[in-house]
Design a protein around this motif. Structure first.
Motif, PDB file in Angstrom:
ATOM      1  N   SER A  73       0.814  -1.208   0.000  1.00 41.11           N
ATOM      2  CA  SER A  73       0.000   0.000   0.000  1.00 41.11           C
ATOM      3  C   SER A  73       0.856   1.270   0.000  1.00 41.11           C
ATOM      4  O   SER A  73       0.404   2.312  -0.447  1.00 41.11           O
ATOM      5  N   GLN A  74       2.088   1.181   0.521  1.00 37.10           N
ATOM      6  CA  GLN A  74       2.994   2.332   0.520  1.00 37.10           C
ATOM      7  C   GLN A  74       4.393   1.866   0.140  1.00 37.10           C
ATOM      8  O   GLN A  74       4.871   0.856   0.639  1.00 37.10           O
ATOM      9  N   THR A  75       5.052   2.633  -0.715  1.00 32.61           N
ATOM     10  CA  THR A  75       6.381   2.289  -1.200  1.00 32.61           C
ATOM     11  C   THR A  75       7.456   2.618  -0.171  1.00 32.61           C
ATOM     12  O   THR A  75       7.485   3.723   0.381  1.00 32.61           O
ATOM     13  N   VAL A  76       8.333   1.640   0.067  1.00 30.08           N
ATOM     14  CA  VAL A  76       9.477   1.826   0.967  1.00 30.08           C
ATOM     15  C   VAL A  76      10.458   0.681   0.716  1.00 30.08           C
ATOM     16  O   VAL A  76      10.074  -0.366   0.197  1.00 30.08           O
ATOM     17  N   VAL A  77      11.703   0.898   1.080  1.00 23.46           N
ATOM     18  CA  VAL A  77      12.698  -0.169   1.001  1.00 23.46           C
ATOM     19  C   VAL A  77      13.172  -0.461   2.417  1.00 23.46           C
ATOM     20  O   VAL A  77      13.627   0.433   3.132  1.00 23.46           O
ATOM     21  N   SER A  78      13.045  -1.708   2.816  1.00 21.48           N
ATOM     22  CA  SER A  78      13.519  -2.170   4.120  1.00 21.48           C
ATOM     23  C   SER A  78      14.941  -2.704   3.938  1.00 21.48           C
ATOM     24  O   SER A  78      15.234  -3.351   2.932  1.00 21.48           O
ATOM     25  N   VAL A  79      15.807  -2.428   4.907  1.00 21.87           N
ATOM     26  CA  VAL A  79      17.216  -2.810   4.793  1.00 21.87           C
ATOM     27  C   VAL A  79      17.631  -3.627   6.007  1.00 21.87           C
ATOM     28  O   VAL A  79      17.273  -3.302   7.132  1.00 21.87           O
ATOM     29  N   ALA A  80      18.414  -4.673   5.760  1.00 22.14           N
ATOM     30  CA  ALA A  80      18.981  -5.458   6.866  1.00 22.14           C
ATOM     31  C   ALA A  80      20.422  -5.802   6.556  1.00 22.14           C
ATOM     32  O   ALA A  80      20.762  -6.182   5.429  1.00 22.14           O
ATOM     33  N   THR A  81      21.266  -5.639   7.566  1.00 25.96           N
ATOM     34  CA  THR A  81      22.597  -6.238   7.521  1.00 25.96           C
ATOM     35  C   THR A  81      22.484  -7.484   8.380  1.00 25.96           C
ATOM     36  O   THR A  81      21.829  -7.462   9.429  1.00 25.96           O
ATOM     37  N   LEU A  82      23.043  -8.574   7.930  1.00 24.86           N
ATOM     38  CA  LEU A  82      22.852  -9.855   8.607  1.00 24.86           C
ATOM     39  C   LEU A  82      24.041 -10.212   9.487  1.00 24.86           C
ATOM     40  O   LEU A  82      25.197 -10.031   9.085  1.00 24.86           O
ATOM     41  N   ASN A  83      23.742 -10.731  10.693  1.00 26.74           N
ATOM     42  CA  ASN A  83      24.807 -11.171  11.589  1.00 26.74           C
ATOM     43  C   ASN A  83      25.666 -12.248  10.953  1.00 26.74           C
ATOM     44  O   ASN A  83      26.866 -12.281  11.152  1.00 26.74           O
ATOM     45  N   LYS A  84      24.996 -13.136  10.215  1.00 26.08           N
ATOM     46  CA  LYS A  84      25.737 -14.141   9.454  1.00 26.08           C
ATOM     47  C   LYS A  84      25.032 -14.312   8.116  1.00 26.08           C
ATOM     48  O   LYS A  84      23.805 -14.202   8.028  1.00 26.08           O
ATOM     49  N   PRO A  85      25.807 -14.542   7.059  1.00 22.49           N
ATOM     50  CA  PRO A  85      25.204 -14.656   5.730  1.00 22.49           C
ATOM     51  C   PRO A  85      24.193 -15.797   5.644  1.00 22.49           C
ATOM     52  O   PRO A  85      24.292 -16.787   6.363  1.00 22.49           O
ATOM     53  N   VAL A  86      23.206 -15.613   4.758  1.00 23.01           N
ATOM     54  CA  VAL A  86      22.213 -16.647   4.474  1.00 23.01           C
ATOM     55  C   VAL A  86      22.258 -16.958   2.981  1.00 23.01           C
ATOM     56  O   VAL A  86      22.686 -16.138   2.173  1.00 23.01           O
ATOM     57  N   LYS A  87      21.795 -18.154   2.635  1.00 25.89           N
ATOM     58  CA  LYS A  87      21.837 -18.599   1.243  1.00 25.89           C
ATOM     59  C   LYS A  87      20.649 -18.080   0.456  1.00 25.89           C
ATOM     60  O   LYS A  87      19.519 -18.072   0.937  1.00 25.89           O
ATOM     61  N   VAL A  88      20.929 -17.702  -0.785  1.00 19.64           N
ATOM     62  CA  VAL A  88      19.897 -17.307  -1.739  1.00 19.64           C
ATOM     63  C   VAL A  88      20.427 -17.647  -3.131  1.00 19.64           C
ATOM     64  O   VAL A  88      21.639 -17.717  -3.331  1.00 19.64           O
ATOM     65  N   HIS A  89      19.527 -17.849  -4.056  1.00 22.65           N
ATOM     66  CA  HIS A  89      19.955 -18.140  -5.425  1.00 22.65           C
ATOM     67  C   HIS A  89      20.246 -16.839  -6.173  1.00 22.65           C
ATOM     68  O   HIS A  89      19.648 -15.805  -5.906  1.00 22.65           O
ATOM     69  N   SER A  90      21.157 -16.918  -7.105  1.00 24.44           N
ATOM     70  CA  SER A  90      21.592 -15.773  -7.887  1.00 24.44           C
ATOM     71  C   SER A  90      20.530 -15.305  -8.873  1.00 24.44           C
ATOM     72  O   SER A  90      19.872 -16.122  -9.524  1.00 24.44           O
ATOM     73  N   MET A  91      20.402 -14.001  -8.996  1.00 23.03           N
ATOM     74  CA  MET A  91      19.510 -13.388  -9.968  1.00 23.03           C
ATOM     75  C   MET A  91      20.013 -13.678 -11.392  1.00 23.03           C
ATOM     76  O   MET A  91      19.218 -13.881 -12.301  1.00 23.03           O
ATOM     77  N   ILE A  92      21.320 -13.708 -11.569  1.00 19.96           N
ATOM     78  CA  ILE A  92      21.936 -13.898 -12.887  1.00 19.96           C
ATOM     79  C   ILE A  92      21.927 -15.364 -13.305  1.00 19.96           C
ATOM     80  O   ILE A  92      21.610 -15.705 -14.433  1.00 19.96           O
ATOM     81  N   ASP A  93      22.292 -16.248 -12.357  1.00 22.10           N
ATOM     82  CA  ASP A  93      22.318 -17.689 -12.629  1.00 22.10           C
ATOM     83  C   ASP A  93      21.556 -18.394 -11.509  1.00 22.10           C
ATOM     84  O   ASP A  93      22.128 -18.686 -10.461  1.00 22.10           O
ATOM     85  N   PRO A  94      20.259 -18.660 -11.705  1.00 21.44           N
ATOM     86  CA  PRO A  94      19.422 -19.237 -10.646  1.00 21.44           C
ATOM     87  C   PRO A  94      19.929 -20.581 -10.088  1.00 21.44           C
ATOM     88  O   PRO A  94      19.539 -20.964  -8.993  1.00 21.44           O
ATOM     89  N   ASP A  95      20.804 -21.270 -10.800  1.00 25.47           N
ATOM     90  CA  ASP A  95      21.375 -22.517 -10.272  1.00 25.47           C
ATOM     91  C   ASP A  95      22.490 -22.257  -9.268  1.00 25.47           C
ATOM     92  O   ASP A  95      22.877 -23.147  -8.522  1.00 25.47           O
TER      93      ASP A  95
END
Length: 156
Positions: A73-95
């Motif tokens: 309903s309202q535009t905003v960007v939420s930001v987090a710095t992480l205590n330890k990295p987490v896994k996510v797949h790449s936008m460029i190469d999803p594998d």
């Protein structure tokens, strides 16, 4: 549409065991403030399976999770710095799996505004010195100040 940050949606040193958990934690205040619908966190997590958002920068990897405007309903960007990295797949190469240290979760209420928001975020991400400062900061207020001082304001 301008890139907008609010201190209440900035999370320094967020503890999360997974990308999904980080998204859920980052969504709590957005939900409380009425910026997003109750379906928003699940929709962001579901979209991630088909369109991953991990991005490699020069000095770190970041995630930019988001979903469709109908859940915002309202535009905003939420930001987090992480205590330890987490896994996510790449936008460029999803594998490819990346370990992300910082997340910029986008909530955009106007579907046409998403491209502008992403473009402005990419401009910020290219400032390696700024990204290092944000990552090293322990204060939501200081992260907010760093990001807003480096954000270009466009007139609508």
């Amino acid at each position: 549409m301008n890139l907008k940050f609010e201190q209440q949606f900035i999370y320094p040193n967020l503890d999360a065991e997974s990308y999904a958990e980080a998204i859920r934690k980052m969504s709590k205040n957005l939900l409380k403030a009425g910026f997003v619908s109750p379906e928003y966190p699940d929709q962001v997590i579901a979209r991630e399976k088909d369109f991953p958002t991990g991005l490699v920068l020069a000095n770190m990897n970041i995630g930019i999770p988001h979903t469709e405007a109908e859940f915002v309903s309202q535009t905003v960007v939420s930001v987090a710095t992480l205590n330890k990295p987490v896994k996510v797949h790449s936008m460029i190469d999803p594998d490819e799996t990346l370990q992300v240290s910082m997340m910029f979760m986008i909530a955009v209420s106007d579907p046409k505004g998403q491209v502008k928001i992403l473009r402005e975020l990419m401009r910020l991400f290219q400032n390696q010195d700024l990204m290092q400062k944000v990552m090293a900061e322990n204060s939501a207020n200081e992260i907010y100040q760093l990001l807003t001082a480096n954000t270009v304001k466009e007139t609508e």
